[in-house]
Design a protein around this motif. Structure first.
Motif, PDB file in Angstrom:
ATOM      1  N   LEU A 123       4.703  15.220  20.027  1.00 38.86           N
ATOM      2  CA  LEU A 123       4.420  13.783  20.095  1.00 38.86           C
ATOM      3  C   LEU A 123       3.020  13.466  19.563  1.00 38.86           C
ATOM      4  N   GLU A 124       2.041  14.305  19.893  1.00 40.06           N
ATOM      5  CA  GLU A 124       0.684  14.093  19.391  1.00 40.06           C
ATOM      6  C   GLU A 124       0.650  14.186  17.867  1.00 40.06           C
ATOM      7  N   LYS A 125       1.393  15.140  17.303  1.00 38.56           N
ATOM      8  CA  LYS A 125       1.446  15.276  15.844  1.00 38.56           C
ATOM      9  C   LYS A 125       2.096  14.051  15.226  1.00 38.56           C
ATOM     10  N   LYS A 126       3.175  13.567  15.843  1.00 44.80           N
ATOM     11  CA  LYS A 126       3.835  12.363  15.320  1.00 44.80           C
ATOM     12  C   LYS A 126       2.890  11.171  15.366  1.00 44.80           C
ATOM     13  N   ILE A 127       2.131  11.035  16.450  1.00 41.04           N
ATOM     14  CA  ILE A 127       1.163   9.942  16.562  1.00 41.04           C
ATOM     15  C   ILE A 127       0.106  10.071  15.472  1.00 41.04           C
ATOM     16  N   GLN A 128      -0.370  11.279  15.249  1.00 38.58           N
ATOM     17  CA  GLN A 128      -1.357  11.524  14.193  1.00 38.58           C
ATOM     18  C   GLN A 128      -0.774  11.158  12.824  1.00 38.58           C
ATOM     19  N   ASP A 129       0.458  11.587  12.566  1.00 36.67           N
ATOM     20  CA  ASP A 129       1.125  11.277  11.296  1.00 36.67           C
ATOM     21  C   ASP A 129       1.298   9.769  11.134  1.00 36.67           C
ATOM     22  N   LEU A 130       1.694   9.091  12.216  1.00 36.38           N
ATOM     23  CA  LEU A 130       1.850   7.639  12.149  1.00 36.38           C
ATOM     24  C   LEU A 130       0.508   6.954  11.894  1.00 36.38           C
ATOM     25  N   GLY A 131      -0.555   7.456  12.487  1.00 38.50           N
ATOM     26  CA  GLY A 131      -1.893   6.899  12.245  1.00 38.50           C
ATOM     27  C   GLY A 131      -2.290   7.057  10.786  1.00 38.50           C
ATOM     28  N   LEU A 132      -2.037   8.232  10.220  1.00 36.56           N
ATOM     29  CA  LEU A 132      -2.343   8.486   8.808  1.00 36.56           C
ATOM     30  C   LEU A 132      -1.493   7.591   7.912  1.00 36.56           C
ATOM     31  N   GLN A 133      -0.216   7.464   8.255  1.00 33.08           N
ATOM     32  CA  GLN A 133       0.691   6.622   7.483  1.00 33.08           C
ATOM     33  C   GLN A 133       0.239   5.161   7.548  1.00 33.08           C
ATOM     34  N   THR A 134      -0.218   4.715   8.712  1.00 28.90           N
ATOM     35  CA  THR A 134      -0.711   3.346   8.877  1.00 28.90           C
ATOM     36  C   THR A 134      -1.947   3.119   8.006  1.00 28.90           C
ATOM     37  N   GLU A 135      -2.852   4.096   7.981  1.00 31.55           N
ATOM     38  CA  GLU A 135      -4.048   3.982   7.133  1.00 31.55           C
ATOM     39  C   GLU A 135      -3.662   3.891   5.661  1.00 31.55           C
ATOM     40  N   MET A 136      -2.711   4.744   5.243  1.00 30.28           N
ATOM     41  CA  MET A 136      -2.275   4.734   3.843  1.00 30.28           C
ATOM     42  C   MET A 136      -1.620   3.395   3.506  1.00 30.28           C
ATOM     43  N   GLN A 137      -0.787   2.867   4.409  1.00 23.57           N
ATOM     44  CA  GLN A 137      -0.146   1.580   4.158  1.00 23.57           C
ATOM     45  C   GLN A 137      -1.175   0.453   4.112  1.00 23.57           C
ATOM     46  N   GLY A 138      -2.184   0.552   4.972  1.00 24.80           N
ATOM     47  CA  GLY A 138      -3.264  -0.444   4.958  1.00 24.80           C
ATOM     48  C   GLY A 138      -3.999  -0.439   3.621  1.00 24.80           C
ATOM     49  N   THR A 139      -4.258   0.758   3.106  1.00 18.79           N
ATOM     50  CA  THR A 139      -4.921   0.881   1.800  1.00 18.79           C
ATOM     51  C   THR A 139      -4.043   0.282   0.707  1.00 18.79           C
ATOM     52  N   LYS A 140      -2.748   0.583   0.735  1.00 24.55           N
ATOM     53  CA  LYS A 140      -1.822   0.033  -0.273  1.00 24.55           C
ATOM     54  C   LYS A 140      -1.743  -1.487  -0.170  1.00 24.55           C
ATOM     55  N   ILE A 141      -1.736  -2.017   1.074  1.00 23.83           N
ATOM     56  CA  ILE A 141      -1.689  -3.476   1.261  1.00 23.83           C
ATOM     57  C   ILE A 141      -2.930  -4.114   0.657  1.00 23.83           C
ATOM     58  N   ARG A 142      -4.110  -3.519   0.866  1.00 26.37           N
ATOM     59  CA  ARG A 142      -5.351  -4.060   0.295  1.00 26.37           C
ATOM     60  C   ARG A 142      -5.302  -4.020  -1.235  1.00 26.37           C
ATOM     61  N   GLU A 143      -4.756  -2.907  -1.784  1.00 27.35           N
ATOM     62  CA  GLU A 143      -4.617  -2.810  -3.236  1.00 27.35           C
ATOM     63  C   GLU A 143      -3.676  -3.893  -3.759  1.00 27.35           C
ATOM     64  N   LEU A 144      -2.563  -4.104  -3.082  1.00 26.31           N
ATOM     65  CA  LEU A 144      -1.608  -5.133  -3.493  1.00 26.31           C
ATOM     66  C   LEU A 144      -2.221  -6.527  -3.380  1.00 26.31           C
ATOM     67  N   GLU A 145      -2.999  -6.765  -2.313  1.00 25.35           N
ATOM     68  CA  GLU A 145      -3.662  -8.066  -2.157  1.00 25.35           C
ATOM     69  C   GLU A 145      -4.646  -8.308  -3.303  1.00 25.35           C
ATOM     70  N   ARG A 146      -5.394  -7.258  -3.705  1.00 29.31           N
ATOM     71  CA  ARG A 146      -6.323  -7.386  -4.845  1.00 29.31           C
ATOM     72  C   ARG A 146      -5.546  -7.677  -6.125  1.00 29.31           C
ATOM     73  N   THR A 147      -4.408  -6.948  -6.282  1.00 28.21           N
ATOM     74  CA  THR A 147      -3.591  -7.158  -7.474  1.00 28.21           C
ATOM     75  C   THR A 147      -3.049  -8.586  -7.496  1.00 28.21           C
ATOM     76  N   VAL A 148      -2.554  -9.091  -6.369  1.00 24.26           N
ATOM     77  CA  VAL A 148      -2.049 -10.464  -6.278  1.00 24.26           C
ATOM     78  C   VAL A 148      -3.168 -11.446  -6.571  1.00 24.26           C
ATOM     79  N   SER A 149      -4.351 -11.177  -6.006  1.00 20.75           N
ATOM     80  CA  SER A 149      -5.495 -12.059  -6.235  1.00 20.75           C
ATOM     81  C   SER A 149      -5.874 -12.065  -7.714  1.00 20.75           C
ATOM     82  N   ASP A 150      -5.900 -10.889  -8.351  1.00 21.93           N
ATOM     83  CA  ASP A 150      -6.209 -10.810  -9.788  1.00 21.93           C
ATOM     84  C   ASP A 150      -5.163 -11.553 -10.598  1.00 21.93           C
ATOM     85  N   LEU A 151      -3.873 -11.385 -10.227  1.00 22.45           N
ATOM     86  CA  LEU A 151      -2.794 -12.072 -10.944  1.00 22.45           C
ATOM     87  C   LEU A 151      -2.912 -13.588 -10.780  1.00 22.45           C
TER      88      LEU A 151
END
Length: 168
Positions: A123-151
């Motif tokens: 369970l701790e490993k799954k929580i860690q993986d979910l935290g990492l996945q959340t960080e990666m998704q947050g980074t992708k969302i920020r990239e997409l927001e920048r791309t939308v803003s540029d567009l």
């Protein structure tokens, strides 16, 4: 472990305890009939027990210690020693059975604790993986927001050039 195994272990334990009585009786009969058992197994502990018992009773009555304790007759010492041997055998089998049951229970508990520990680590490993996945998704969302803003900026710029040039 299967739920039905528990009563079988208890039943086996009870059978062993009950079987210890005939074993003890057989050993007592053998002790009484064998000169070796009489002389070296039955009589010495019986005489020692008799000596302790006499001194204990005298101390209990406030008479002090005995200077000399008469030994039991060979027949009485053999009988007492055989009884002591029988009781010792029954007691030893009971203690052995209890130790086996305790160790089995402790092992079962250790296995249960190890499973819980493994589950917790998983369970701790799954929580860690979910935290990492959340960080990666947050980074992708920020990239997409920048791309939308540029567009949006490019779209406004192009719209202004197209329509701004046509109006003037």
């Amino acid at each position: 472990m299967v739920a039905g195994a528990f009563p079988l272990v208890k039943l086996g334990s009870l059978i062993i305890k009950q079987a210890s009585k005939p074993v003890a009786n057989a050993m007592k009969r053998r002790a009484k009939s064998s000169p070796f058992f009489k002389k070296y197994v039955c009589m010495p502990p019986a005489q020692l027990y008799h000596w302790f018992e006499v001194n204990f009773r005298l101390n209990l009555m406030g008479l002090g210690r005995a200077k000399h304790v008469d030994k039991l007759s060979d027949e009485m010492a053999t009988e007492l020693g055989a009884e002591m041997l029988g009781e010792f055998i029954i007691f030893s089998i009971a203690v052995g059975t209890l130790m086996y049951e305790y160790n089995r229970s402790a092992t079962k508990e250790e296995i249960k604790e190890e499973r819980e520990r493994q589950k917790l680590m998983s369970l701790e490993k799954k929580i860690q993986d979910l935290g990492l996945q959340t960080e990666m998704q947050g980074t992708k969302i920020r990239e997409l927001e920048r791309t939308v803003s540029d567009l949006n900026t490019r779209n406004l710029s192009l719209t202004a050039r197209i329509f701004g040039t046509g109006k003037t």
